[in-house]
Design a protein around this motif. Structure first.
Motif, PDB file in Angstrom:
ATOM      1  N   ILE A  16       0.880  -1.077   0.032  1.00 37.41           N
ATOM      2  CA  ILE A  16      -0.209   0.010  -0.207  1.00 37.41           C
ATOM      3  C   ILE A  16       0.987   1.159  -0.085  1.00 37.41           C
ATOM      4  O   ILE A  16       1.617   1.486   1.012  1.00 37.41           O
ATOM      5  N   PRO A  17       1.022   1.817  -0.971  1.00 40.21           N
ATOM      6  CA  PRO A  17       1.787   3.177  -1.037  1.00 40.21           C
ATOM      7  C   PRO A  17       1.400   4.235  -0.011  1.00 40.21           C
ATOM      8  O   PRO A  17       0.123   4.409   0.137  1.00 40.21           O
ATOM      9  N   PHE A  18       2.489   4.677   0.436  1.00 44.19           N
ATOM     10  CA  PHE A  18       2.109   5.962   1.328  1.00 44.19           C
ATOM     11  C   PHE A  18       1.590   7.226   0.327  1.00 44.19           C
ATOM     12  O   PHE A  18       2.279   7.438  -0.645  1.00 44.19           O
ATOM     13  N   LYS A  19       0.504   7.944   0.865  1.00 42.71           N
ATOM     14  CA  LYS A  19       0.007   9.072  -0.002  1.00 42.71           C
ATOM     15  C   LYS A  19       0.810   9.960   0.155  1.00 42.71           C
ATOM     16  O   LYS A  19       1.074  10.980  -0.929  1.00 42.71           O
ATOM     17  N   LEU A  20       1.382  10.471   1.419  1.00 42.76           N
ATOM     18  CA  LEU A  20       2.006  11.698   1.445  1.00 42.76           C
ATOM     19  C   LEU A  20       3.382  11.435   2.242  1.00 42.76           C
ATOM     20  O   LEU A  20       3.505  10.245   2.908  1.00 42.76           O
ATOM     21  N   GLU A  21       4.354  12.231   1.873  1.00 39.50           N
ATOM     22  CA  GLU A  21       5.580  12.105   2.784  1.00 39.50           C
ATOM     23  C   GLU A  21       5.382  12.261   4.332  1.00 39.50           C
ATOM     24  O   GLU A  21       5.999  11.827   5.124  1.00 39.50           O
ATOM     25  N   LYS A  22       4.355  13.119   4.662  1.00 38.76           N
ATOM     26  CA  LYS A  22       3.918  13.471   5.984  1.00 38.76           C
ATOM     27  C   LYS A  22       3.625  12.181   6.751  1.00 38.76           C
ATOM     28  O   LYS A  22       3.847  11.978   7.802  1.00 38.76           O
ATOM     29  N   ASP A  23       3.027  11.361   5.915  1.00 39.86           N
ATOM     30  CA  ASP A  23       2.468   9.944   6.669  1.00 39.86           C
ATOM     31  C   ASP A  23       3.532   9.179   6.879  1.00 39.86           C
ATOM     32  O   ASP A  23       3.744   8.511   7.982  1.00 39.86           O
ATOM     33  N   ILE A  24       4.716   9.208   6.253  1.00 39.02           N
ATOM     34  CA  ILE A  24       6.013   8.542   6.568  1.00 39.02           C
ATOM     35  C   ILE A  24       6.651   9.072   7.860  1.00 39.02           C
ATOM     36  O   ILE A  24       7.008   8.452   8.802  1.00 39.02           O
ATOM     37  N   GLN A  25       6.708  10.446   7.747  1.00 42.80           N
ATOM     38  CA  GLN A  25       7.280  11.374   8.972  1.00 42.80           C
ATOM     39  C   GLN A  25       6.341  11.034  10.264  1.00 42.80           C
ATOM     40  O   GLN A  25       7.130  10.760  11.274  1.00 42.80           O
ATOM     41  N   ASN A  26       5.076  10.951  10.064  1.00 41.55           N
ATOM     42  CA  ASN A  26       4.506  10.702  11.369  1.00 41.55           C
ATOM     43  C   ASN A  26       4.543   9.490  11.968  1.00 41.55           C
ATOM     44  O   ASN A  26       4.744   9.398  13.074  1.00 41.55           O
ATOM     45  N   LEU A  27       4.546   8.395  11.025  1.00 43.71           N
ATOM     46  CA  LEU A  27       4.776   7.265  11.377  1.00 43.71           C
ATOM     47  C   LEU A  27       6.224   6.924  12.118  1.00 43.71           C
ATOM     48  O   LEU A  27       6.410   6.259  13.236  1.00 43.71           O
ATOM     49  N   PHE A  28       7.408   7.473  11.536  1.00 43.83           N
ATOM     50  CA  PHE A  28       8.620   7.499  12.160  1.00 43.83           C
ATOM     51  C   PHE A  28       8.772   8.304  13.494  1.00 43.83           C
ATOM     52  O   PHE A  28       9.426   7.492  14.364  1.00 43.83           O
ATOM     53  N   GLU A  29       8.245   9.462  13.409  1.00 49.03           N
ATOM     54  CA  GLU A  29       8.564  10.288  14.724  1.00 49.03           C
ATOM     55  C   GLU A  29       7.616   9.732  15.890  1.00 49.03           C
ATOM     56  O   GLU A  29       8.056   9.657  16.940  1.00 49.03           O
ATOM     57  N   GLN A  30       6.396   9.124  15.536  1.00 48.42           N
ATOM     58  CA  GLN A  30       5.833   8.493  16.523  1.00 48.42           C
ATOM     59  C   GLN A  30       6.258   7.274  17.223  1.00 48.42           C
ATOM     60  O   GLN A  30       6.053   6.929  18.498  1.00 48.42           O
ATOM     61  N   ASN A  31       7.261   6.577  16.520  1.00 48.20           N
ATOM     62  CA  ASN A  31       7.726   5.368  16.987  1.00 48.20           C
ATOM     63  C   ASN A  31       9.432   5.569  16.730  1.00 48.20           C
ATOM     64  O   ASN A  31      10.220   4.432  16.623  1.00 48.20           O
ATOM     65  N   LEU A  32       9.865   6.785  16.856  1.00 52.36           N
ATOM     66  CA  LEU A  32      11.112   6.982  16.736  1.00 52.36           C
ATOM     67  C   LEU A  32      12.269   6.357  17.606  1.00 52.36           C
ATOM     68  O   LEU A  32      13.238   5.655  17.121  1.00 52.36           O
ATOM     69  N   TYR A  69      12.691  12.673   4.797  1.00 52.53           N
ATOM     70  CA  TYR A  69      11.769  11.652   4.190  1.00 52.53           C
ATOM     71  C   TYR A  69      11.369  12.042   2.801  1.00 52.53           C
ATOM     72  O   TYR A  69      11.142  13.319   2.499  1.00 52.53           O
ATOM     73  N   LYS A  70      11.240  10.891   1.917  1.00 54.96           N
ATOM     74  CA  LYS A  70      10.944  11.215   0.501  1.00 54.96           C
ATOM     75  C   LYS A  70      10.070  10.036  -0.200  1.00 54.96           C
ATOM     76  O   LYS A  70      10.095   9.039   0.369  1.00 54.96           O
ATOM     77  N   ARG A  71       9.049  10.672  -1.003  1.00 53.18           N
ATOM     78  CA  ARG A  71       8.273   9.671  -1.648  1.00 53.18           C
ATOM     79  C   ARG A  71       8.498   9.249  -3.016  1.00 53.18           C
ATOM     80  O   ARG A  71       8.574   8.318  -3.448  1.00 53.18           O
ATOM     81  N   ASN A  72       9.393  10.423  -3.651  1.00 54.02           N
ATOM     82  CA  ASN A  72       9.728  10.040  -4.970  1.00 54.02           C
ATOM     83  C   ASN A  72      11.277  10.114  -5.037  1.00 54.02           C
ATOM     84  O   ASN A  72      11.751   9.963  -4.108  1.00 54.02           O
ATOM     85  N   GLN A  73      11.728   9.802  -6.316  1.00 58.51           N
ATOM     86  CA  GLN A  73      13.265   9.557  -6.366  1.00 58.51           C
ATOM     87  C   GLN A  73      13.712  10.718  -7.261  1.00 58.51           C
ATOM     88  O   GLN A  73      15.061  10.481  -7.508  1.00 58.51           O
ATOM     89  N   ASN A  74      13.331  11.828  -7.310  1.00 58.69           N
ATOM     90  CA  ASN A  74      13.652  12.877  -7.990  1.00 58.69           C
ATOM     91  C   ASN A  74      14.749  13.927  -7.160  1.00 58.69           C
ATOM     92  O   ASN A  74      14.420  15.097  -6.936  1.00 58.69           O
ATOM     93  N   TYR A  75      15.787  13.445  -6.546  1.00 61.30           N
ATOM     94  CA  TYR A  75      16.490  14.271  -5.796  1.00 61.30           C
ATOM     95  C   TYR A  75      18.040  13.503  -5.687  1.00 61.30           C
ATOM     96  O   TYR A  75      17.967  12.332  -5.858  1.00 61.30           O
ATOM     97  N   PHE A 121      18.031   9.266   5.148  1.00 63.92           N
ATOM     98  CA  PHE A 121      16.908   9.304   4.101  1.00 63.92           C
ATOM     99  C   PHE A 121      16.213   8.117   4.184  1.00 63.92           C
ATOM    100  O   PHE A 121      16.488   7.050   4.202  1.00 63.92           O
ATOM    101  N   VAL A 122      14.908   8.356   4.251  1.00 63.99           N
ATOM    102  CA  VAL A 122      13.686   7.384   4.428  1.00 63.99           C
ATOM    103  C   VAL A 122      12.758   7.622   3.221  1.00 63.99           C
ATOM    104  O   VAL A 122      12.259   8.508   3.087  1.00 63.99           O
ATOM    105  N   SER A 123      12.831   6.382   2.693  1.00 66.64           N
ATOM    106  CA  SER A 123      11.957   6.435   1.432  1.00 66.64           C
ATOM    107  C   SER A 123      11.382   4.954   1.013  1.00 66.64           C
ATOM    108  O   SER A 123      11.988   3.825   1.470  1.00 66.64           O
TER     109      SER A 123
END
Length: 313
Positions: A16-32, A69-75, A121-123
């Motif tokens: 299930i793809p993450f919809k937003l980078e913020k979703d990854i960030q929230n998951l990480f920070e809440q369980n850091l 946190y990144k969702r795409n690979q253009n960086y 970097f988390v992606s």
């Protein structure tokens, strides 16, 4: 990595793809702390017109860690990573102030080991170019893949650098470049750094204990630090400091937990020591094999405690 749902007959779990980078960030920070053992200092830390997604502090290494946190690979992970690390080294006082404003305890400049700073970097995925461009053994940039599957399953996979990874100093000829500056101030330690200059007897003794520890469980990882080599299963199990004539080891358990009838360990619960835990063991080559079997037997019983939910400090 293939992941299946076991209902008598294996079925593939749908990603299930993450919809937003913020979703990854929230998951990480809440369980850091669970994921990384880092302390969360600030989410969305802004400094000099740059916004850092997560500012964390590694208590073990006494160093700041930047997480992006990144969702795409253009960086470019190297360009952004080097830029942010240089930003940290240039404005050290700002990072300390941010820590002190958000934590109950306080830091002084000398409390921080800036040489152990790093960026993660988390992606969901990285390109081959991103992996290759950051594959330098002494470059403090890490890539962690995170994937989300049905049934609320999360998989996090830190990408290991290859054993043959070169030094960034081999390809950087310009001493004034940003990457050369961080290579001079930030040090990424390896097993080779700890073994350098040691005689063959000590190297052989280290290999005996190293292999014995790794054979206890397939998911134990080696994490060289500045002062010792850590063996981890989520948290440190054993830390080994390689000396000229002996090995000094610390077992990461609180005083009173380890049953040591033969008293082969030393209680360091109230004395200063480098590694984690209240039990210290010193082994020389002459006594290494004898103590090894006693000590390894104890570790095997400790691994049972780990699997049953025993939490190391």
């Amino acid at each position: 990595m293939q992941i299946f749902n076991n209902n008598k007959i294996l079925s593939t779990l749908k990603e299930i793809p993450f919809k937003l980078e913020k979703d990854i960030q929230n998951l990480f920070e809440q369980n850091l702390e669970l994921i990384t053992n880092f302390k969360l200092i600030k989410s969305e830390f802004t400094i000099k017109n740059n916004r850092i997604d997560t500012l964390a502090f590694d208590i073990e290494s006494k160093a700041f860690v930047i997480i992006e946190y990144k969702r795409n690979q253009n960086y470019s992970v190297v360009d952004q990573g080097v830029s942010y690390l240089n930003l940290m080294l240039e404005y050290k006082a700002d990072f300390i102030v941010e820590y002190n404003e958000n934590q109950k305890d306080s830091l002084k400049r000398n409390d921080v080991d800036w040489s152990q700073s790093k960026i993660i970097f988390v992606s969901p995925s990285f390109t081959d170019f991103q992996k290759q461009s950051s594959n330098f053994k002494d470059l403090a940039i890490e890539l962690w893949e995170i994937k989300q599957f049905e049934n609320e399953i999360i998989v996090i996979n830190p990408i290991k650098k290859s054993k043959s990874a070169p030094s960034i100093k081999q390809v950087q000829r310009n001493d004034d470049s940003e990457i050369s500056k961080i290579a001079k101030e930030i040090k990424v330690y390896t097993e080779e750094d700890h073994l350098q200059g040691k005689n063959d007897d000590i190297k052989e003794l280290y290999d005996v204990f190293k292999n014995g520890i790794l054979n206890l469980s397939s998911d134990i990882e080696i994490d060289p630090k500045k002062l010792y080599i850590a063996f981890k299963k989520q948290k440190n199990i054993v830390d080994i400091h390689i000396q000229n004539r002996s090995l000094k080891m610390w077992i990461n358990l609180k005083k009173g937990i380890l049953k040591d009838e033969k008293e082969i360990t030393k209680d360091v619960s109230i004395s200063g020591h480098w590694g984690n835990g209240d039990y210290e063991l010193s082994v020389e080559k002459s006594t290494g094999v004898q103590i090894y079997f006693q000590w390894l037997s104890k570790l095997k019983s400790l691994m049972i405690d780990i699997h049953e939910g025993f939490i190391f400090q």
